[in-house]
Write an enzyme that holds these catalytic residues in place. Structure first.
Site, mmCIF file in Angstrom:
data_model
loop_
_atom_site.group_PDB
_atom_site.id
_atom_site.type_symbol
_atom_site.label_atom_id
_atom_site.label_comp_id
_atom_site.label_asym_id
_atom_site.label_seq_id
_atom_site.Cartn_x
_atom_site.Cartn_y
_atom_site.Cartn_z
ATOM 1 N N ASP A 262 0.858 -1.180 0.000
ATOM 2 C CA ASP A 262 0.000 0.000 0.000
ATOM 3 C C ASP A 262 0.899 1.236 0.000
ATOM 4 O O ASP A 262 1.839 1.319 0.796
ATOM 5 C CB ASP A 262 -0.875 -0.020 1.264
ATOM 6 C CG ASP A 262 -2.267 0.511 1.016
ATOM 7 O OD1 ASP A 262 -2.364 1.632 0.488
ATOM 8 O OD2 ASP A 262 -3.240 -0.169 1.362
ATOM 9 N N GLU B 222 -6.471 4.172 -5.850
ATOM 10 C CA GLU B 222 -7.779 4.417 -5.239
ATOM 11 C C GLU B 222 -8.218 5.833 -5.613
ATOM 12 O O GLU B 222 -7.508 6.789 -5.312
ATOM 13 C CB GLU B 222 -7.669 4.275 -3.720
ATOM 14 C CG GLU B 222 -9.016 4.332 -3.037
ATOM 15 C CD GLU B 222 -8.918 4.644 -1.548
ATOM 16 O OE1 GLU B 222 -9.835 4.288 -0.814
ATOM 17 O OE2 GLU B 222 -7.922 5.266 -1.121
ATOM 18 N N ASP C 144 -3.119 4.701 -2.236
ATOM 19 C CA ASP C 144 -4.170 5.296 -1.423
ATOM 20 C C ASP C 144 -4.577 6.672 -1.960
ATOM 21 O O ASP C 144 -3.702 7.519 -2.207
ATOM 22 C CB ASP C 144 -3.615 5.444 0.010
ATOM 23 C CG ASP C 144 -4.683 5.722 1.032
ATOM 24 O OD1 ASP C 144 -5.476 4.820 1.313
ATOM 25 O OD2 ASP C 144 -4.723 6.859 1.558
ATOM 26 N N HIS D 14 -11.435 -2.960 3.240
ATOM 27 C CA HIS D 14 -11.343 -2.589 4.662
ATOM 28 C C HIS D 14 -12.093 -1.305 5.008
ATOM 29 O O HIS D 14 -12.171 -0.937 6.170
ATOM 30 C CB HIS D 14 -9.866 -2.440 5.041
ATOM 31 C CG HIS D 14 -9.225 -1.295 4.321
ATOM 32 N ND1 HIS D 14 -9.046 -1.257 2.949
ATOM 33 C CD2 HIS D 14 -8.752 -0.107 4.769
ATOM 34 C CE1 HIS D 14 -8.487 -0.115 2.608
ATOM 35 N NE2 HIS D 14 -8.295 0.600 3.691
ATOM 36 N N ASP D 15 -12.603 -0.616 3.994
ATOM 37 C CA ASP D 15 -13.352 0.624 4.225
ATOM 38 C C ASP D 15 -14.851 0.451 4.014
ATOM 39 O O ASP D 15 -15.613 1.404 4.195
ATOM 40 C CB ASP D 15 -12.892 1.713 3.244
ATOM 41 C CG ASP D 15 -11.472 2.167 3.493
ATOM 42 O OD1 ASP D 15 -11.030 2.118 4.654
ATOM 43 O OD2 ASP D 15 -10.802 2.571 2.513
HETATM 44 C C1 NOJ Z 1 -8.283 5.319 2.006
HETATM 45 C C2 NOJ Z 1 -7.976 4.134 2.840
HETATM 46 O O1 NOJ Z 1 -8.447 2.985 2.211
HETATM 47 C C3 NOJ Z 1 -8.617 4.385 4.186
HETATM 48 O O2 NOJ Z 1 -8.603 3.250 5.006
HETATM 49 C C4 NOJ Z 1 -7.897 5.536 4.827
HETATM 50 O O3 NOJ Z 1 -8.552 5.880 6.017
HETATM 51 C C5 NOJ Z 1 -7.864 6.759 3.919
HETATM 52 N N1 NOJ Z 1 -7.595 6.451 2.547
HETATM 53 C C6 NOJ Z 1 -6.794 7.703 4.376
HETATM 54 O O4 NOJ Z 1 -5.532 7.144 4.159
#
Ligand code: NOJ
Length: 558
Positions: free
Chosen positions: A98, A254, A199, A327-328
């Site tokens: 990551d 992302e 990210d 995970h989000d």
């Molecule tokens: C996206 C990540 O997937 C998330 O878990 C994180 O809180 C935010 N970006 C900030 O890094």
């Protein structure tokens, strides 16, 4: 269509804190992951995406990095990491790290220096501005609630943080910062990694002058001014020529708020930027006008529209990534299927739906055993900073109804995905011998990997088969997508075409029977049933038949 290994791959995401604890401290770690490599190999995945394992004060569980070239103490040592990489490579799997470079931790030495004085050499590594009329420099809000600016008394200026105030945004306008990032990436690639998941990479360029969102509100969402900003493609192309183009690697960015036009550029076929991006559009179909926490029921028509748009618009232009949870996000079976009576059937159906689309599929840990969302009784049992900040803003400061907000957390909260992986039916689901950092989902006695491995009809083996099919049929990777039965309110069906072959994918998204009728123009000579989640007579006529609740079938037509 150019063939690439990363198009043919299936990626498995690990959130290390919750995967497997090897030393009883209640926190997942690298040795824990290494101990499960045979499990991943048996599943058949090609690439492991490791959520951040770098040194971090864990304000946002590792997405706040204080040293990009060191391992978080809780997770182990660099030797443990080396061992994990070697274990993956020796089994023929790859590793994707990551990359979190929109922001760092405020405990990173760059920021420690940066905040010391206005003329510190690191000052410009971050985005500092004086206040305006005694208020923040602009009205942007953070993804994690509240203003996106934090005042720092020491130099009497504010710094920008699109996430928590312990995650200051890096200043990509500064070429020195960019070079540091490229050097760090090169260092990891030279250590042998095979790619990066980046990210919020489309937030790295902010609009010139950092304008306030119009409308005159003191605090407002400023997304238009920092998502897909003016120099983002320039930075990614520079990163590509300085680093990415020098390695045979996999990259996924992302990209919240990216349109398919943006994606066609980020993930362009010429390979000048990234391999693919994560879109959020399908993750928003159950959000009302108030955003993520304004939960509304999702509609199959919206899912069809969004997914089809991404399939059609990137055809011949760029490559898609495919995911239904991470995970989000909440667990996919709870969100898009039925985590009660039809948990197994609907988990298999959703997997079929996703893996047969065109793009690289991502599996999130525990998805392969059908793990579900969780409901904790009190807010204290939750860990996630996004949940706590939102709860604080809405309930503690805003006097909103506690129970209503808890219901939204049950549906959308990120901790749904972060409860420990359920390995077996022993205490704490075999995740740890200590006290887990986040409670285990109480359904672990019913839902766990050990049980799945003992049952030949389990979700696990269904995923194994889906992955295997991808290796056997080029059409699953390279075939062109077409939506059929567009107006059907229960069934999502589509075809994929490559040379003389067609793949027919039929998914019943409803918890009841649904009648499938083959479109008249879909002619074929022979058919083969490749995968199905109910007993089916393979010779059954397919011009018209009844699908059971959450039934899925894939036919190869010739
Ligand atoms: C996206 C990540 O997937 C998330 O878990 C994180 O809180 C935010 N970006 C900030 O890094």
């Amino acid at each position: 269509m150019e063939k690439k290994w990363w198009k043919e791959s299936v990626v498995y995401q690990i959130y290390p804190r919750s995967f497997k604890d090897s030393n009883g401290d209640g926190i997942g770690d690298l040795k824990g992951i290494t101990s499960k490599l045979d499990y991943l190999k048996e599943l058949g995945i090609d690439v492991l995406w490791l959520s951040p394992v770098y040194k971090s004060p864990n304000d946002d569980n590792g997405y706040d990095i204080s040293d990009y070239q060191a391992i978080m103490d809780e997770f182990g040592t660099m030797e443990d990491w080396d061992e994990l990489l070697a274990g993956l490579h020796s089994r023929g799997m790859k590793m994707m790290m990551d990359l979190v470079v929109n922001h760092s931790s405020d405990e990173h030495h760059w920021f420690v220096e940066s905040r010391k004085s206005k003329d510190n050499p690191y000052r410009d590594y971050y985005i500092w501005r004086p206040g305006k009329d005694g208020q923040e420099p602009n009205n942007w809000t953070s993804f994690f609630s509240g203003s996106a600016w934090q005042y720092d008394e020491h130099t009497d200026e504010y710094f920008l943080h699109l996430f928590s105030k312990k995650q200051p945004d890096l200043n990509w306008e500064n070429p020195k910062l960019r070079q540091e990032v490229y050097d760090m990436m090169t260092w990891w690639l030279d250590k042998g990694i095979d790619g990066f998941r980046m990210d919020v990479i489309n937030l790295i360029s902010k609009a010139d002058g950092l304008p306030s969102s119009p409308g005159g509100k003191r605090y407002d969402w400023g997304g238009d001014y920092f998502m897909n900003g003016p120099r983002v493609h320039e930075y990614l192309q520079e990163m590509n020529s300085e680093v990415l183009s020098k390695y045979d690697m996999i990259t996924v960015g992302e990209c919240p708020g990216a349109s398919t036009e943006d994606a066609a550029q980020y993930a362009n076929n010429e390979g000048t930027e990234l391999n693919m991006i994560f879109t959020f559009e399908h993750m928003d179909i159950d959000s009302g006008p108030g955003g993520k926490w304004d939960v509304k029921p999702w509609k199959l028509a919206d899912l069809k529209e969004v997914m089809s748009k991404w399939q059609y618009d990137l055809e011949g232009k760029g490559w898609n990534s495919l995911y239904l949870n991470n995970h989000d996000q909440p667990r996919m079976v709870s969100r898009f299927g039925d985590d009660g009576s039809y948990r197994v059937e609907s988990a298999k159906m959703l997997a079929t739906f996703l893996h047969m689309l065109k793009g690289t599929p991502y599996i999130y840990q525990g998805e392969e055993i059908g793990m579900t969302n969780v409901r904790f009784d009190s807010i204290e049992e939750y860990n996630d900073i996004e949940i706590h900040n939102m709860y604080g803003e809405k309930v503690i400061e805003g006097n909103e109804d506690h129970q209503r907000v808890m219901e939204a957390i049950y549906v959308k909260g990120r901790d749904n995905a972060r409860t420990p992986v359920q390995w077996d039916d022993s205490e704490n689901a075999g995740f740890t011998t200590g006290t887990p950092w986040l409670k285990v989902n109480p359904n672990y006695k019913e839902i766990n990997a050990k049980k799945a491995l003992e049952d030949k009809d389990s979700i696990f083996y269904y995923y194994q088969k889906l992955i295997q099919l991808r290796k056997e049929h080029d059409i699953i990777v390279y075939g062109k997508y077409e939506l059929i039965l567009e107006d059907n309110e229960q069934i999502y069906a589509y075809t994929r075409s490559l040379a003389d072959e067609k793949l027919l994918v039929i998914c019943n998204f409803a918890g009841e029977n649904a009648t499938f009728t083959l479109p008249n123009d879909l002619k074929y000579g022979s058919r083969e049933l490749l995968i199905h989640n109910y007993e089916v007579d393979a010779h059954e006529e397919i011009s018209n038949f009844v699908l059971k609740p959450y039934e899925a079938r894939v036919y190869l037509l010739n």
